[in-house]
Design a protein around this motif. Structure first.
Motif, PDB file in Angstrom:
ATOM      1  N   SER A   1       0.829  -1.203   0.000  1.00 25.39           N
ATOM      2  CA  SER A   1       0.000   0.000   0.000  1.00 25.39           C
ATOM      3  C   SER A   1       0.865   1.256   0.000  1.00 25.39           C
ATOM      4  O   SER A   1       0.603   2.211  -0.741  1.00 25.39           O
ATOM      5  CB  SER A   1      -0.917  -0.003   1.228  1.00 25.39           C
ATOM      6  OG  SER A   1      -1.660   1.205   1.307  1.00 25.39           O
ATOM      7  N   LEU A   2       1.915   1.241   0.805  1.00 25.23           N
ATOM      8  CA  LEU A   2       2.815   2.399   0.856  1.00 25.23           C
ATOM      9  C   LEU A   2       3.544   2.561  -0.476  1.00 25.23           C
ATOM     10  O   LEU A   2       3.753   3.690  -0.943  1.00 25.23           O
ATOM     11  CB  LEU A   2       3.814   2.213   1.997  1.00 25.23           C
ATOM     12  CG  LEU A   2       4.698   3.412   2.343  1.00 25.23           C
ATOM     13  CD1 LEU A   2       3.841   4.584   2.819  1.00 25.23           C
ATOM     14  CD2 LEU A   2       5.712   3.043   3.415  1.00 25.23           C
ATOM     15  N   ALA A   3       3.913   1.448  -1.100  1.00 20.49           N
ATOM     16  CA  ALA A   3       4.603   1.499  -2.387  1.00 20.49           C
ATOM     17  C   ALA A   3       3.722   2.122  -3.467  1.00 20.49           C
ATOM     18  O   ALA A   3       4.203   2.894  -4.305  1.00 20.49           O
ATOM     19  CB  ALA A   3       5.032   0.095  -2.810  1.00 20.49           C
ATOM     20  N   ARG A   4       2.438   1.816  -3.447  1.00 22.11           N
ATOM     21  CA  ARG A   4       1.522   2.391  -4.441  1.00 22.11           C
ATOM     22  C   ARG A   4       1.381   3.894  -4.238  1.00 22.11           C
ATOM     23  O   ARG A   4       1.354   4.663  -5.212  1.00 22.11           O
ATOM     24  CB  ARG A   4       0.165   1.701  -4.339  1.00 22.11           C
ATOM     25  CG  ARG A   4       0.188   0.246  -4.841  1.00 22.11           C
ATOM     26  CD  ARG A   4      -1.111  -0.456  -4.532  1.00 22.11           C
ATOM     27  NE  ARG A   4      -1.106  -1.833  -5.049  1.00 22.11           N
ATOM     28  CZ  ARG A   4      -1.997  -2.748  -4.706  1.00 22.11           C
ATOM     29  NH1 ARG A   4      -2.983  -2.447  -3.861  1.00 22.11           N
ATOM     30  NH2 ARG A   4      -1.922  -3.971  -5.217  1.00 22.11           N
ATOM     31  N   GLN A   5       1.285   4.327  -2.983  1.00 24.43           N
ATOM     32  CA  GLN A   5       1.209   5.768  -2.717  1.00 24.43           C
ATOM     33  C   GLN A   5       2.494   6.465  -3.162  1.00 24.43           C
ATOM     34  O   GLN A   5       2.458   7.551  -3.748  1.00 24.43           O
ATOM     35  CB  GLN A   5       0.988   6.004  -1.218  1.00 24.43           C
ATOM     36  CG  GLN A   5      -0.327   5.469  -0.677  1.00 24.43           C
ATOM     37  CD  GLN A   5      -0.446   5.651   0.826  1.00 24.43           C
ATOM     38  OE1 GLN A   5      -0.180   6.727   1.361  1.00 24.43           O
ATOM     39  NE2 GLN A   5      -0.823   4.598   1.531  1.00 24.43           N
ATOM     40  N   PHE A   6       3.611   5.814  -2.880  1.00 22.53           N
ATOM     41  CA  PHE A   6       4.901   6.371  -3.270  1.00 22.53           C
ATOM     42  C   PHE A   6       5.000   6.467  -4.793  1.00 22.53           C
ATOM     43  O   PHE A   6       5.471   7.472  -5.331  1.00 22.53           O
ATOM     44  CB  PHE A   6       6.018   5.482  -2.714  1.00 22.53           C
ATOM     45  CG  PHE A   6       7.401   5.897  -3.119  1.00 22.53           C
ATOM     46  CD1 PHE A   6       8.086   6.878  -2.420  1.00 22.53           C
ATOM     47  CD2 PHE A   6       8.032   5.295  -4.209  1.00 22.53           C
ATOM     48  CE1 PHE A   6       9.365   7.256  -2.795  1.00 22.53           C
ATOM     49  CE2 PHE A   6       9.310   5.668  -4.588  1.00 22.53           C
ATOM     50  CZ  PHE A   6       9.976   6.653  -3.880  1.00 22.53           C
TER      51      PHE A   6
ATOM     52  N   HIS B   1      10.215  -1.231  -7.650  1.00 24.73           N
ATOM     53  CA  HIS B   1      11.523  -0.762  -7.211  1.00 24.73           C
ATOM     54  C   HIS B   1      11.476  -0.360  -5.733  1.00 24.73           C
ATOM     55  O   HIS B   1      12.443  -0.588  -4.993  1.00 24.73           O
ATOM     56  CB  HIS B   1      11.980   0.419  -8.061  1.00 24.73           C
ATOM     57  CG  HIS B   1      12.645   0.023  -9.349  1.00 24.73           C
ATOM     58  ND1 HIS B   1      13.985  -0.256  -9.431  1.00 24.73           N
ATOM     59  CD2 HIS B   1      12.143  -0.153 -10.587  1.00 24.73           C
ATOM     60  CE1 HIS B   1      14.294  -0.568 -10.673  1.00 24.73           C
ATOM     61  NE2 HIS B   1      13.196  -0.523 -11.404  1.00 24.73           N
ATOM     62  N   PHE B   2      10.393   0.231  -5.312  1.00 22.81           N
ATOM     63  CA  PHE B   2      10.236   0.616  -3.903  1.00 22.81           C
ATOM     64  C   PHE B   2      10.321  -0.617  -3.007  1.00 22.81           C
ATOM     65  O   PHE B   2      11.046  -0.621  -2.000  1.00 22.81           O
ATOM     66  CB  PHE B   2       8.882   1.318  -3.717  1.00 22.81           C
ATOM     67  CG  PHE B   2       8.607   1.763  -2.311  1.00 22.81           C
ATOM     68  CD1 PHE B   2       8.969   3.031  -1.885  1.00 22.81           C
ATOM     69  CD2 PHE B   2       7.969   0.921  -1.402  1.00 22.81           C
ATOM     70  CE1 PHE B   2       8.705   3.451  -0.583  1.00 22.81           C
ATOM     71  CE2 PHE B   2       7.705   1.322  -0.106  1.00 22.81           C
ATOM     72  CZ  PHE B   2       8.076   2.591   0.306  1.00 22.81           C
ATOM     73  N   LEU B   3       9.609  -1.668  -3.355  1.00 20.97           N
ATOM     74  CA  LEU B   3       9.627  -2.891  -2.552  1.00 20.97           C
ATOM     75  C   LEU B   3      10.999  -3.561  -2.595  1.00 20.97           C
ATOM     76  O   LEU B   3      11.448  -4.119  -1.577  1.00 20.97           O
ATOM     77  CB  LEU B   3       8.544  -3.854  -3.044  1.00 20.97           C
ATOM     78  CG  LEU B   3       7.101  -3.366  -2.868  1.00 20.97           C
ATOM     79  CD1 LEU B   3       6.119  -4.338  -3.510  1.00 20.97           C
ATOM     80  CD2 LEU B   3       6.761  -3.186  -1.390  1.00 20.97           C
TER      81      LEU B   3
END
Length: 283
Positions: free
Chosen positions: A68-73, A94-96
């Motif tokens: 969820s945080l990755a999608r917001q980012f 890439h965030f994950l």
């Protein structure tokens, strides 16, 4: 992806991955509480992560909280850099991946079995030194490959001898992995002999090195580092991991005697390609 790395470091307040464990120690609020993560996963009304006060669940990078945080980012980054035409899915991935890198950085700071807490900095320093050494060795292999292939290319253009075409083909077939690696020790370089390599190929590479010019047309030394003293390494070749030996090279690039000493499984893993004919380099 540089944009992701830059924005993640800004979001989490880090400059280097190895600094993250220290930052977490000073700012524990960066880590999500396991109970908050559990509630978010199983309760639709539970609050989730947000970019205003980012918290990551470092124990499981692929957890739905981090997703969820990755999608917001990803939404934030794509809106901030519209000119880059970034894909939100790729940015989120890439965030994950970066979270997993940070997880590994944290794991390195934890004492291992039979290891005291005060021994951790010593181990980490040794690991960092070993990693830096591997990078230096790899850089020298790349420099040697570029120097050899560049010289052969120059000779192809200015010399009618077809042997230079074959030497250029040989160097390119060997690639970066097929070049000898140096180990620096002050002003002296210890050369690790590639015992897996056919002796004739090694002799040809040494000929290329000897024929490379060291001065320009007016007699001045060419740009670049000064020549180093190069000595044969005393390290036994048999200690070299077989995984470091380049696979899928032409069969005549491997030393026959060495190759026959390998068990069938290792021979199959190297998977030699058909012989590369170099008729002008036979003598």
């Amino acid at each position: 992806m540089r944009v992701v790395r830059k924005e993640m470091r800004s979001l989490l307040g880090t400059k280097k991955d190895r600094d993250f464990p220290n930052i977490v120690s000073d700012r524990p609020e960066l880590l999500a509480a396991p109970q908050d993560v559990f509630n978010f996963c199983f309760d639709d009304d539970a609050p989730g992560p947000n970019l205003q006060h980012p918290q990551i669940y470092i124990e499981a990078p692929e957890n739905i909280w981090n997703v969820s945080l990755a999608r917001q980012f990803a939404d934030m980054v794509t809106q901030k850099y519209p000119e880059k035409d970034l894909s939100t899915d790729i940015v989120a991935r890439h965030f994950l991946n970066r979270l997993d890198t940070l997880r590994k950085a944290c794991a390195k700071t934890c004492p291992r079995a039979n290891e005291q807490p005060e021994d951790v900095p010593v181990r980490m320093a040794a690991e960092f030194q070993a990693m830096s050494h591997r990078k230096r060795v790899r850089m020298r292999q790349k420099q040697l490959y570029l120097a050899r292939s560049g010289h052969c290319q120059d000779q192809v253009e200015y010399d009618n001898n077809p042997a230079w075409n074959e030497m250029l083909l040989m160097v390119r077939s060997l690639g970066v992995d097929g070049q000898s690696s140096d180990e620096s020790d002050g002003g002296e370089y210890r050369v690790k002999i590639q015992t897996w390599r056919d002796p004739h190929v090694t002799r040809l590479l040494r000929y290329i090195d000897r024929s490379r010019p060291t001065t320009n047309i007016v007699g001045n030394r060419l740009p670049g580092s000064a020549p180093h003293i190069r000595k044969i390494s005393e390290r036994e070749w048999t200690t070299r991991p077989y995984s470091d030996i380049p696979a899928k090279l032409p069969a005549n690039f491997y030393d026959n005697v060495w190759f026959e000493t390998l068990v069938p499984g290792l021979q199959a893993k190297l998977d030699p390609h058909p012989v590369l004919n170099l008729p002008h380099l036979q003598n």
